[in-house]
Write a protein that holds these residues in place. Structure first.
Motif, PDB file in Angstrom:
ATOM      1  N   GLY A 412      97.128 -31.552  99.740  1.00 35.24           N
ATOM      2  CA  GLY A 412      97.333 -32.330 100.960  1.00 35.24           C
ATOM      3  C   GLY A 412      97.685 -31.443 102.142  1.00 35.24           C
ATOM      4  N   ASN A 413      98.211 -30.267 101.871  1.00 32.64           N
ATOM      5  CA  ASN A 413      98.515 -29.329 102.956  1.00 32.64           C
ATOM      6  C   ASN A 413      98.367 -27.899 102.446  1.00 32.64           C
ATOM      7  N   LEU A 414      98.539 -26.962 103.362  1.00 32.12           N
ATOM      8  CA  LEU A 414      98.273 -25.559 103.060  1.00 32.12           C
ATOM      9  C   LEU A 414      99.164 -25.041 101.922  1.00 32.12           C
ATOM     10  N   GLN A 415     100.438 -25.406 101.980  1.00 29.67           N
ATOM     11  CA  GLN A 415     101.384 -24.937 100.960  1.00 29.67           C
ATOM     12  C   GLN A 415     100.952 -25.410  99.572  1.00 29.67           C
ATOM     13  N   GLU A 416     100.559 -26.680  99.515  1.00 28.75           N
ATOM     14  CA  GLU A 416     100.168 -27.269  98.229  1.00 28.75           C
ATOM     15  C   GLU A 416      98.910 -26.582  97.692  1.00 28.75           C
ATOM     16  N   ALA A 417      97.929 -26.411  98.572  1.00 32.43           N
ATOM     17  CA  ALA A 417      96.662 -25.781  98.158  1.00 32.43           C
ATOM     18  C   ALA A 417      96.929 -24.358  97.690  1.00 32.43           C
ATOM     19  N   ARG A 418      97.807 -23.672  98.408  1.00 31.62           N
ATOM     20  CA  ARG A 418      98.125 -22.286  98.088  1.00 31.62           C
ATOM     21  C   ARG A 418      98.873 -22.193  96.755  1.00 31.62           C
ATOM     22  N   ASP A 419      99.847 -23.085  96.553  1.00 24.58           N
ATOM     23  CA  ASP A 419     100.609 -23.053  95.302  1.00 24.58           C
ATOM     24  C   ASP A 419      99.692 -23.293  94.109  1.00 24.58           C
ATOM     25  N   LYS A 420      98.792 -24.246  94.258  1.00 26.63           N
ATOM     26  CA  LYS A 420      97.856 -24.547  93.158  1.00 26.63           C
ATOM     27  C   LYS A 420      96.989 -23.339  92.842  1.00 26.63           C
ATOM     28  N   ALA A 421      96.413 -22.757  93.905  1.00 30.26           N
ATOM     29  CA  ALA A 421      95.514 -21.612  93.703  1.00 30.26           C
ATOM     30  C   ALA A 421      96.289 -20.445  93.082  1.00 30.26           C
ATOM     31  N   SER A 422      97.512 -20.257  93.558  1.00 30.54           N
ATOM     32  CA  SER A 422      98.353 -19.167  93.060  1.00 30.54           C
ATOM     33  C   SER A 422      98.632 -19.324  91.566  1.00 30.54           C
ATOM     34  N   GLU A 423      98.972 -20.541  91.188  1.00 38.49           N
ATOM     35  CA  GLU A 423      99.267 -20.824  89.790  1.00 38.49           C
ATOM     36  C   GLU A 423      98.040 -20.540  88.922  1.00 38.49           C
ATOM     37  N   ALA A 424      96.878 -20.960  89.421  1.00 39.01           N
ATOM     38  CA  ALA A 424      95.643 -20.739  88.660  1.00 39.01           C
ATOM     39  C   ALA A 424      95.355 -19.247  88.524  1.00 39.01           C
ATOM     40  N   VAL A 425      95.561 -18.495  89.603  1.00 38.83           N
ATOM     41  CA  VAL A 425      95.334 -17.046  89.551  1.00 38.83           C
ATOM     42  C   VAL A 425      96.218 -16.420  88.470  1.00 38.83           C
ATOM     43  N   GLY A 426      97.450 -16.933  88.357  1.00 40.61           N
ATOM     44  CA  GLY A 426      98.396 -16.411  87.373  1.00 40.61           C
ATOM     45  C   GLY A 426      97.928 -16.599  85.931  1.00 40.61           C
ATOM     46  N   LYS A 427      97.013 -17.516  85.711  1.00 48.35           N
ATOM     47  CA  LYS A 427      96.534 -17.768  84.343  1.00 48.35           C
ATOM     48  C   LYS A 427      95.350 -16.872  83.969  1.00 48.35           C
ATOM     49  N   ILE A 428      94.810 -16.195  84.968  1.00 49.63           N
ATOM     50  CA  ILE A 428      93.628 -15.358  84.715  1.00 49.63           C
ATOM     51  C   ILE A 428      94.073 -13.934  84.413  1.00 49.63           C
ATOM     52  N   THR A 429      93.579 -13.396  83.316  1.00 53.20           N
ATOM     53  CA  THR A 429      93.956 -12.017  83.003  1.00 53.20           C
ATOM     54  C   THR A 429      92.721 -11.126  82.918  1.00 53.20           C
ATOM     55  N   CYS A 430      92.905  -9.919  83.421  1.00 52.76           N
ATOM     56  CA  CYS A 430      91.834  -8.929  83.415  1.00 52.76           C
ATOM     57  C   CYS A 430      92.477  -7.599  83.763  1.00 52.76           C
ATOM     58  N   GLY A 431      92.028  -6.545  83.133  1.00 55.92           N
ATOM     59  CA  GLY A 431      92.650  -5.244  83.362  1.00 55.92           C
ATOM     60  C   GLY A 431      92.293  -4.581  84.669  1.00 55.92           C
ATOM     61  N   ASN A 432      91.367  -5.149  85.423  1.00 58.06           N
ATOM     62  CA  ASN A 432      90.884  -4.382  86.575  1.00 58.06           C
ATOM     63  C   ASN A 432      90.722  -5.199  87.858  1.00 58.06           C
ATOM     64  N   LEU A 433      91.543  -6.241  88.030  1.00 56.26           N
ATOM     65  CA  LEU A 433      91.405  -7.060  89.238  1.00 56.26           C
ATOM     66  C   LEU A 433      92.648  -6.984  90.124  1.00 56.26           C
ATOM     67  N   PHE A 434      92.448  -7.108  91.429  1.00 58.27           N
ATOM     68  CA  PHE A 434      93.577  -7.255  92.356  1.00 58.27           C
ATOM     69  C   PHE A 434      93.242  -8.347  93.362  1.00 58.27           C
ATOM     70  N   HIS A 435      94.272  -8.882  94.004  1.00 55.89           N
ATOM     71  CA  HIS A 435      94.021  -9.860  95.069  1.00 55.89           C
ATOM     72  C   HIS A 435      95.100  -9.764  96.135  1.00 55.89           C
ATOM     73  N   ARG A 436      94.813 -10.333  97.278  1.00 58.47           N
ATOM     74  CA  ARG A 436      95.805 -10.433  98.348  1.00 58.47           C
ATOM     75  C   ARG A 436      96.537 -11.742  98.161  1.00 58.47           C
ATOM     76  N   SER A 437      97.876 -11.666  98.042  1.00 56.85           N
ATOM     77  CA  SER A 437      98.594 -12.923  97.807  1.00 56.85           C
ATOM     78  C   SER A 437      98.979 -13.585  99.127  1.00 56.85           C
ATOM     79  N   ASP A 438      98.625 -12.947 100.273  1.00 62.39           N
ATOM     80  CA  ASP A 438      99.078 -13.489 101.566  1.00 62.39           C
ATOM     81  C   ASP A 438      98.015 -14.303 102.308  1.00 62.39           C
TER      82      ASP A 438
END
Ligand code: AMP
Ligand code: GLY
Length: 446
Positions: A412-438
């Motif tokens: 419904g808002n930016l914070q919510e969308a960001r929290d959801k995406a962040s949580e999903a990113v946390g479930k993905i594992t790989c030895g060679n990936l990086f992302h910008r969390s900002d």
């Protein structure tokens, strides 16, 4: 018929698989193989009219909704042969290179429907000098500029300007690497030598531009001749590292809409920029049909153009198309035929996506690392995972490019969308990936 587990927005009912072939009729070919094309395929998949999607060359994620065809996106002859052989009703082109090479002209000559601008209209992206001249002629606000072919003249001009930074842009397609913001004379000199003496990107011209400041945003519009149908606004994050540091990339994340950009800003951009350019292209004998992407900046003196692209943006498409409520097949088909697509509807939700890139990107990086946790990450119906550069081997998903995945959250808002995406990113594992969390951070006032 191939059964697949569907991981896009349109979830299969609990525990079921859906089929790649539906009862609907239309057969569509999507050209390209990145996150943008995955989002296009995903949107087409939602159309009740689309029965079968092919994607050339596609990737491991796209393969869940479309049949991937091993043809390169710039092999126009092979794509044309395929489209005829497989009775394709509509072809949709993602990347700029085949568009600039004239894929649309080749298909149109054979009487095939294809969505995208002609080679002549694609010049708006392929030549920065052409785009600048067009803007000057039709009174479209942009940075002041001069174009040079001679290294000495260019250097004298920079010296004469006397102030830095100064923006140097190679005139042709350079895969996002042709823009240098020179902070001092030494840097400007080295860049001009590279571009005009060493011909690092090929022989060509350099556009030297005034340096503008302000937040950037992307306004993509469906365009049919002089008619412009704006999409929702998005913002990309081009630098590789947090805090907008590091080298320029293809884009490390995006969100839509962009609260910083007001309705008045958008109105101005649509009427004073996009519509003027569309009308200008008609007057120049290069009518534009397809997606016109305005890379815009809200400067203290108003909204101005940084660049135009002749296609959907990547990763903007991945946060904009999930918000489309109209049938994208109708829109593509109408514009491919030069017809009015009618009213285009969007939802009022917020999307935000993180790009997961290979360590080392945009420089050298290794491929072939296994990615796990994708299924778990996509379980939430508000998460969509678009594949940007993946491959599959023995049922495993592997990294296969610089930008690998785009994890998009909806809320419904930016914070919510960001929290959801962040949580999903946390479930993905790989030895060679990086992302910008900002991504979206500044807007949230963090
Ligand atoms: P482009 O490939 O033209 O989008 O340029 C890449 C990036 O360089 C843009 O996203 C801007 O951040 C920056 N840039 C390009 N032109 C200008 C300009 N005239 N003033 C300030 N920054 C610019
Ligand atoms: N995200 C910028 C582009 O597509 O060119």
């Amino acid at each position: 018929m191939v059964g697949v587990i569907y991981t896009g927005l349109q979830k299969a009912p609990e525990g079921k698989t859906v089929s790649l072939e539906k009862m609907a009729e239309a057969r569509v070919l999507v050209v390209g193989g990145g996150g943008r094309e995955h989002a296009i395929v995903d949107a087409l998949y939602r159309s009740p009219q689309v029965g079968k999607i092919f994607c050339a060359p596609g990737n491991a994620g796209i393969a869940q909704q479309a049949e991937c065809v091993p043809i390169k996106d710039n092999d126009i002859d092979a794509l044309l042969t395929f489209a005829k052989q497989y009775s394709i009703d509509l072809t949709v082109v993602g990347p700029e290179v085949p568009l600039s090479m004239g894929i649309v002209d080749a298909f149109t000559e054979e009487g095939l429907d294809i969505f995208g601008p002609s080679g002549e209209a694609a010049l708006i992206e392929a030549s920065k000098d052409f785009a600048k001249e067009l803007m000057a002629k039709y009174g479209v606000p942009t940075a002041s500029y001069r174009t040079f072919t001679d290294y000495g003249d260019a250097l004298s001009y920079v010296k004469g300007q006397g102030s830095f930074p100064v923006v140097l842009k190679y005139d042709g397609l350079a895969a996002g690497k042709g823009v240098v913001i020179a902070e001092n004379l030494e840097e400007a000199d080295a860049t001009l030598k590279d571009m005009l003496v060493e011909d690092a990107f090929g022989e060509g011209k350099v556009v030297i531009e005034e340096f503008l400041t302000g937040p950037e945003f992307s306004l993509m519009c469906f365009v049919a001749g002089d008619k412009v149908y704006p999409m929702e606004i998005a913002q990309d994050h081009k630098r590789a590292y947090e805090g907008d540091k590091g080298p320029n990339t293809g884009g490390m994340g995006a969100y839509s809409p962009v609260p910083l950009i007001t309705d008045e800003d958008k109105e101005f951009a649509v009427h004073e920029i996009m519509e003027k350019v569309a009308a200008g292209m008609v007057s120049e004998g290069r009518p534009f049909y397809g997606v016109l992407y305005g890379g815009l900046m809200k400067t203290p003196a108003g909204v101005k153009v940084i660049e135009f692209n002749c296609r959907f943006g990547d990763p903007e498409t991945e946060v904009v198309l999930p918000r489309l409520r109209s049938d994208i097949y109708d829109i593509f088909k109408a514009i491919a035929r030069g017809e009015d697509p009618g009213e285009i509807l969007w939802d009022g939700e917020q999307t935000l996506g993180f790009v997961l890139a290979s360590k080392g990107y945009p420089g050298h990086y290794a491929k072939g690392f296994e990615i796990t946790g994708l299924k778990e990450a996509a379980e939430d119906p508000d998460i969509i995972i678009y594949h940007m550069g993946t491959a599959s081997k023995d049922e495993k998903i592997l990294t296969g490019g610089g930008r690998v995945l785009m994890v998009v959250g909806k809320g419904g808002n930016l914070q919510e969308a960001r929290d959801k995406a962040s949580e999903a990113v946390g479930k993905i594992t790989c030895g060679n990936l990086f992302h910008r969390s900002d991504i979206g951070w500044r807007v949230l006032g963090k």
